[in-house]
Each structure stands twice: as C-alpha cells, then as structure tokens.
Motif scaffolding. Structure first.
Motif, PDB file in Angstrom:
ATOM      1  N   GLU A  92       8.656   5.317   3.529  1.00 53.84           N
ATOM      2  CA  GLU A  92       7.361   5.533   4.826  1.00 53.84           C
ATOM      3  C   GLU A  92       6.245   5.540   3.881  1.00 53.84           C
ATOM      4  O   GLU A  92       6.120   6.604   3.049  1.00 53.84           O
ATOM      5  CB  GLU A  92       7.950   6.657   5.589  1.00 53.84           C
ATOM      6  CG  GLU A  92       9.231   6.466   6.153  1.00 53.84           C
ATOM      7  CD  GLU A  92       9.338   7.701   7.142  1.00 53.84           C
ATOM      8  OE1 GLU A  92       8.520   8.597   7.366  1.00 53.84           O
ATOM      9  OE2 GLU A  92      10.742   7.804   7.631  1.00 53.84           O
ATOM     10  N   VAL A  93       5.256   5.188   4.498  1.00 57.92           N
ATOM     11  CA  VAL A  93       3.727   5.325   4.102  1.00 57.92           C
ATOM     12  C   VAL A  93       3.564   6.833   4.102  1.00 57.92           C
ATOM     13  O   VAL A  93       2.723   7.181   3.205  1.00 57.92           O
ATOM     14  CB  VAL A  93       3.171   4.605   4.914  1.00 57.92           C
ATOM     15  CG1 VAL A  93       1.307   4.656   4.444  1.00 57.92           C
ATOM     16  CG2 VAL A  93       3.329   2.956   5.015  1.00 57.92           C
ATOM     17  N   GLN A  94       3.719   7.392   5.262  1.00 59.21           N
ATOM     18  CA  GLN A  94       3.591   8.773   5.357  1.00 59.21           C
ATOM     19  C   GLN A  94       3.906   9.702   4.138  1.00 59.21           C
ATOM     20  O   GLN A  94       3.244  10.597   3.553  1.00 59.21           O
ATOM     21  CB  GLN A  94       3.880   9.532   6.432  1.00 59.21           C
ATOM     22  CG  GLN A  94       3.412  10.798   6.837  1.00 59.21           C
ATOM     23  CD  GLN A  94       1.980  10.823   6.879  1.00 59.21           C
ATOM     24  OE1 GLN A  94       1.482   9.757   7.356  1.00 59.21           O
ATOM     25  NE2 GLN A  94       1.136  12.010   6.855  1.00 59.21           N
ATOM     26  N   HIS A  95       5.177   9.434   3.764  1.00 54.42           N
ATOM     27  CA  HIS A  95       5.814  10.150   2.591  1.00 54.42           C
ATOM     28  C   HIS A  95       5.249   9.769   1.341  1.00 54.42           C
ATOM     29  O   HIS A  95       4.803  10.958   0.396  1.00 54.42           O
ATOM     30  CB  HIS A  95       7.339   9.803   2.684  1.00 54.42           C
ATOM     31  CG  HIS A  95       8.089  10.697   1.362  1.00 54.42           C
ATOM     32  ND1 HIS A  95       8.291  10.259   0.204  1.00 54.42           N
ATOM     33  CD2 HIS A  95       8.664  11.780   1.962  1.00 54.42           C
ATOM     34  CE1 HIS A  95       9.011  11.159  -0.274  1.00 54.42           C
ATOM     35  NE2 HIS A  95       9.291  12.035   0.547  1.00 54.42           N
ATOM     36  N   VAL A  96       4.999   8.645   0.960  1.00 49.51           N
ATOM     37  CA  VAL A  96       4.195   8.102  -0.366  1.00 49.51           C
ATOM     38  C   VAL A  96       2.848   8.746  -0.423  1.00 49.51           C
ATOM     39  O   VAL A  96       2.361   9.284  -1.417  1.00 49.51           O
ATOM     40  CB  VAL A  96       4.274   6.661  -0.505  1.00 49.51           C
ATOM     41  CG1 VAL A  96       3.613   6.432  -1.896  1.00 49.51           C
ATOM     42  CG2 VAL A  96       5.659   6.253  -0.449  1.00 49.51           C
ATOM     43  N   PHE A 101      -1.309  12.563  -2.571  1.00 49.93           N
ATOM     44  CA  PHE A 101      -2.385  13.714  -2.124  1.00 49.93           C
ATOM     45  C   PHE A 101      -1.981  15.121  -2.879  1.00 49.93           C
ATOM     46  O   PHE A 101      -2.837  15.800  -3.324  1.00 49.93           O
ATOM     47  CB  PHE A 101      -2.475  13.764  -0.705  1.00 49.93           C
ATOM     48  CG  PHE A 101      -3.032  12.566   0.004  1.00 49.93           C
ATOM     49  CD1 PHE A 101      -3.867  11.763  -0.611  1.00 49.93           C
ATOM     50  CD2 PHE A 101      -2.642  12.435   1.288  1.00 49.93           C
ATOM     51  CE1 PHE A 101      -4.113  10.524  -0.004  1.00 49.93           C
ATOM     52  CE2 PHE A 101      -3.267  11.137   2.123  1.00 49.93           C
ATOM     53  CZ  PHE A 101      -3.987  10.259   1.350  1.00 49.93           C
ATOM     54  N   LEU A 102      -0.773  15.351  -2.799  1.00 48.29           N
ATOM     55  CA  LEU A 102      -0.317  16.487  -3.471  1.00 48.29           C
ATOM     56  C   LEU A 102      -0.144  16.507  -4.804  1.00 48.29           C
ATOM     57  O   LEU A 102      -0.921  17.609  -5.564  1.00 48.29           O
ATOM     58  CB  LEU A 102       1.183  16.938  -2.925  1.00 48.29           C
ATOM     59  CG  LEU A 102       1.470  17.163  -1.634  1.00 48.29           C
ATOM     60  CD1 LEU A 102       2.961  17.378  -1.245  1.00 48.29           C
ATOM     61  CD2 LEU A 102       0.895  18.627  -1.308  1.00 48.29           C
ATOM     62  N   GLU A 103      -0.179  15.569  -5.457  1.00 46.36           N
ATOM     63  CA  GLU A 103      -0.011  15.455  -7.022  1.00 46.36           C
ATOM     64  C   GLU A 103      -1.580  15.332  -7.426  1.00 46.36           C
ATOM     65  O   GLU A 103      -1.824  15.754  -8.650  1.00 46.36           O
ATOM     66  CB  GLU A 103       1.104  14.208  -7.663  1.00 46.36           C
ATOM     67  CG  GLU A 103       2.240  14.572  -7.204  1.00 46.36           C
ATOM     68  CD  GLU A 103       2.783  15.375  -8.121  1.00 46.36           C
ATOM     69  OE1 GLU A 103       2.486  15.464  -9.185  1.00 46.36           O
ATOM     70  OE2 GLU A 103       3.497  16.173  -7.561  1.00 46.36           O
TER      71      GLU A 103
END
Length: 183
Positions: A92-96, A101-103
C-alpha cells in the motif's frame, strides 16, 4: 664399493608417476567429467521441480526501477515514480510512505503518482532505505521472492508476511504513525 650411484634416479616414485601420466591416452579429464555430471544433475533437479512444484522452478528475480528523484527547491525532493514502485512490490502507498517519513525523520505528501518529501536527501539515501524496506517488509526470508503479502493476525494482533511462492511466513514490525495509529 660406490657410495653414490648416479645411474638411478633419486626418487623412483616420481619417475614412475610421470611415466604413467605420459603413457595415458588423451581423453576426458576428471574436471570435465565432474562438470558434465553437475550439468546433468542440475537439469534433472530443474526437471523434477517443474514436474512437481512449478513456482520453485521458475526464476523469481525481478529488477525494480530506480527511484526518479528531482529537487523541488532547496528544501524538498520529488520521487516521481513512487506509486508504480509501490504497485510493483505489492504494498500500500500509505504504508510505504509512512515508512520513508519515519526513517527520514520528516514529513511529506503524495501528489498523483509522486511522493513529495519536505527535506533534501540524495538518491543514494533513498535507495538505501528502499533496500531496508524490501528486506524488512517485502522479501521472503526463505526464497527471496517479492511475491509476498502482509496480513494482520486477529488473535495475536501481529502483522504476518506470507510468501505466495514457498508459503513461508514471518512477523514484521509495525509502523508507528504520529497520530498514534499503527499500520
């Protein structure tokens, strides 16, 4: 009585071994026989895999397209082929996007088929994060295939990655999102 006899060679075993090598008729050597046997065995294994388990016999290596990173001013970058990348790895685009963003420790947004990141990073940094993401969330740990899916186990509330080729499973870590949800 002679102390040294120069008529006989000192090492008779070496001479006999050399005569045997020279006396042999030219033919197939041991290395060539081993290679022929290896090729035959490899063909046989491939044939058996194709008869009994077709997905393991076919090569699963897939080349992913490199990220197209463009600069948008001094403080933003644009990843042009982000959505096709997500579709290619079946995530999913949201997951990736949340993973990146977190990394990267920044924010961003999705615009059409692109991902806008509000900080300046090099394409090598993005490629390194892609490799980490693939290793953690996409690649099967047994057969190294990209044909995997992530499902949530209702009982244990863990996310499980299942390979569609070899049917291996493993748990994957959750992503922590800023608004206290988890994917």
């Amino acid at each position: 009585m002679e102390i040294f006899d120069f008529s006989k060679p000192k090492n008779i075993k070496k001479v006999k071994a050399a005569k045997k090598v020279l006396a042999k008729a030219p033919g197939v050597n041991k290395q060539q026989q081993n290679k022929e046997y290896y090729d035959w065995a490899l063909e046989r294994i491939t044939q058996l895999l194709m008869e009994h388990n077709l997905p393991l016999a076919t090569p699963t290596r897939k080349l992913l397209e490199r990220p197209q990173i463009w600069l948008l001013g001094p403080k933003r970058i644009l990843w042009r082929n982000f959505v096709p990348f997500c579709n290619e790895i079946n995530r999913e685009v949201q997951h990736v996007s949340q993973y990146f963003f977190l990394e990267l420790g920044t924010e961003g947004s999705i615009a059409g088929e692109s991902l806008i990141i509000r900080k300046k990073f090099t394409s090598t940094k993005i490629e390194t994060l892609i490799k980490q993401y693939l290793k953690e969330y996409v690649l099967c740990s047994m057969c190294r295939s990209l044909a995997t899916s992530i499902m949530k186990d209702v009982e244990s509330r863990l996310y499980i990655q299942e390979c569609k080729i070899c049917m291996a499973t493993k748990t994957v870590p959750k992503l922590k999102i800023s608004n206290m949800e988890q994917i």
